[in-house]
Design an enzyme around this catalytic site. Structure first.
Site, PDB file in Angstrom:
ATOM      1  N   SER A  93       0.834  -1.191   0.062  1.00  0.00           N
ATOM      2  CA  SER A  93       0.027   0.025   0.029  1.00  0.00           C
ATOM      3  C   SER A  93       1.045   1.211  -0.019  1.00  0.00           C
ATOM      4  O   SER A  93       2.032   1.119   0.273  1.00  0.00           O
ATOM      5  CB  SER A  93      -0.802   0.203   1.078  1.00  0.00           C
ATOM      6  OG  SER A  93      -1.741  -1.278   1.314  1.00  0.00           O
TER       7      SER A  93
HETATM    8  N1  SAH Z   1       0.011  -4.796   4.372  1.00  0.00           N
HETATM    9  C1  SAH Z   1       0.651  -5.337   3.054  1.00  0.00           C
HETATM   10  C2  SAH Z   1      -0.244  -5.175   1.826  1.00  0.00           C
HETATM   11  C3  SAH Z   1      -0.221  -6.197   1.211  1.00  0.00           C
HETATM   12  S1  SAH Z   1      -1.757  -6.361  -0.040  1.00  0.00           S
HETATM   13  C4  SAH Z   1       1.988  -4.837   3.014  1.00  0.00           C
HETATM   14  O1  SAH Z   1       2.598  -3.843   3.777  1.00  0.00           O
HETATM   15  O2  SAH Z   1       2.644  -5.067   1.891  1.00  0.00           O
HETATM   16  C5  SAH Z   1      -2.824  -7.247   0.624  1.00  0.00           C
HETATM   17  C6  SAH Z   1      -2.725  -8.598   1.202  1.00  0.00           C
HETATM   18  O3  SAH Z   1      -3.981  -9.314   1.398  1.00  0.00           O
HETATM   19  C7  SAH Z   1      -2.404  -9.641  -0.122  1.00  0.00           C
HETATM   20  O4  SAH Z   1      -0.960 -10.215   0.146  1.00  0.00           O
HETATM   21  C8  SAH Z   1      -3.239 -10.619  -0.122  1.00  0.00           C
HETATM   22  O5  SAH Z   1      -2.810 -11.899  -0.461  1.00  0.00           O
HETATM   23  C9  SAH Z   1      -3.658 -10.642   1.133  1.00  0.00           C
HETATM   24  N2  SAH Z   1      -5.195 -11.194   1.512  1.00  0.00           N
HETATM   25  C10 SAH Z   1      -6.216 -11.187   0.717  1.00  0.00           C
HETATM   26  N3  SAH Z   1      -7.113 -11.922   1.370  1.00  0.00           N
HETATM   27  C11 SAH Z   1      -6.512 -12.329   2.470  1.00  0.00           C
HETATM   28  C12 SAH Z   1      -6.990 -13.391   3.552  1.00  0.00           C
HETATM   29  N4  SAH Z   1      -8.229 -13.825   3.453  1.00  0.00           N
HETATM   30  N5  SAH Z   1      -6.374 -13.817   4.275  1.00  0.00           N
HETATM   31  C13 SAH Z   1      -4.997 -13.182   4.382  1.00  0.00           C
HETATM   32  N6  SAH Z   1      -4.626 -12.526   3.347  1.00  0.00           N
HETATM   33  C14 SAH Z   1      -5.319 -12.155   2.513  1.00  0.00           C
END
Ligand code: SAH
Length: 254
Positions: free
Chosen positions: A101
């Site tokens: 993000s």
């Molecule tokens: N906070 C992260 C943002 C990653 S984007 C950072 O700092 O990089 C959001 C993430 O949520 C993705 O990696 C995606 O795979 C994950 N995601 C989506 N649905 C999910 C679920 N049900 N449980 C765990 N992770 C999930």
């Protein structure tokens, strides 16, 4: 996002002109003061402080959130080809179709989580570890952080990214975050980095009374907004804030 846009008011904005701290709490800075990786080719401290000043100019006023953003080296969490963009206010690809993000979004969510509360928070849960960046920032704001990711490849990438930072209060989990993570409940805070059509009931069930959840959700079809839910003795209080664009919340572990 070029100019600071007024955002809906939960919580009330902090007083304008609040000083933007540029240094983290000393123990925090000491914990994360690592040599900059060779070949990075930037003075990451100065660039990060410029990012923090920009965040403050965009309306982020929470001193400890800004300090934490100024401490965690975002360039360690992106591919080497993207290091030069690590401190720009942009989301970046982290593999498997996911993105880290924007700094502004991370700071906004964590400000919403922390606003008006004593720090560090107690136990908190992050759904969507991705590359681990936001989890590292959260580890400076809470006593214990559980961060859950459903994609094995990213879970492992986050583990590698975070290993040199040695954050003993950060626990990475591989699993379906739609179910929350019951062993760590109740949580003082829950933050989701991926959005579905509704806030899963597991999350509100696992929130402590007095706790707060910050997550994107498309409560109306196709229109994702940031949602804040507070759990009080009288039940759940939900506030819908600005439109956002997060990756989809999906079930199952891959
Ligand atoms: N906070 C992260 C943002 C990653 S984007 C950072 O700092 O990089 C959001 C993430 O949520 C993705 O990696 C995606 O795979 C994950 N995601 C989506 N649905 C999910 C679920 N049900 N449980 C765990 N992770 C999930």
């Amino acid at each position: 996002m070029n100019s600071p846009k007024p955002r809906p008011g939960f919580p009330a904005r902090l007083p304008a002109g609040a000083p933007a701290p540029v240094a983290a709490r000393p123990q925090v800075a000491a914990k994360l003061a690592l040599p900059v990786a060779s070949g990075v080719g930037l003075d990451s401290h100065a660039v990060r402080q410029a990012m923090v000043r920009k965040l403050a100019g965009q309306g982020i006023g929470h001193a400890e959130v800004l300090a934490a953003m100024g401490t965690v080296e975002r360039h360690r969490f992106v591919d080497s080809a993207l290091v030069n963009q690590a401190y720009e206010d942009t989301s970046l690809p982290i593999g498997l179709g996911q993105t880290i993000s924007k700094p502004n979004v991370v700071a906004r969510m964590l400000e919403l989580l922390c606003h008006g509360r004593g720090l560090p928070l107690g136990r908190v849960l992050e759904v969507g570890t991705g590359c681990g960046y936001q989890a590292a920032v959260m580890s400076l704001l809470a006593k214990e952080v559980y961060s859950i990711e459903r994609l094995r490849g990213l879970h492992e990438k986050a583990r590698e990214n975070l290993r040199p930072l040695r954050l003993p209060n950060l626990h990475l989990l591989l699993g379906d975050g739609m179910l929350g993570y019951a062993p760590g409940a109740p949580y003082a805070g829950i933050v989701a980095a991926a959005g579905g059509e509704a806030i899963p009931t597991a999350w509100t069930d696992q929130l402590a009374v007095g706790g707060r959840l910050v997550a994107p959700a498309a409560l109306q079809p196709g229109r994702q907004h940031l949602v804040v839910i507070e759990k009080t003795l009288n039940g759940l209080q939900q506030t819908v804030l600005e439109p956002v664009h997060f990756v989809p919340l999906k079930s199952g572990v891959v």
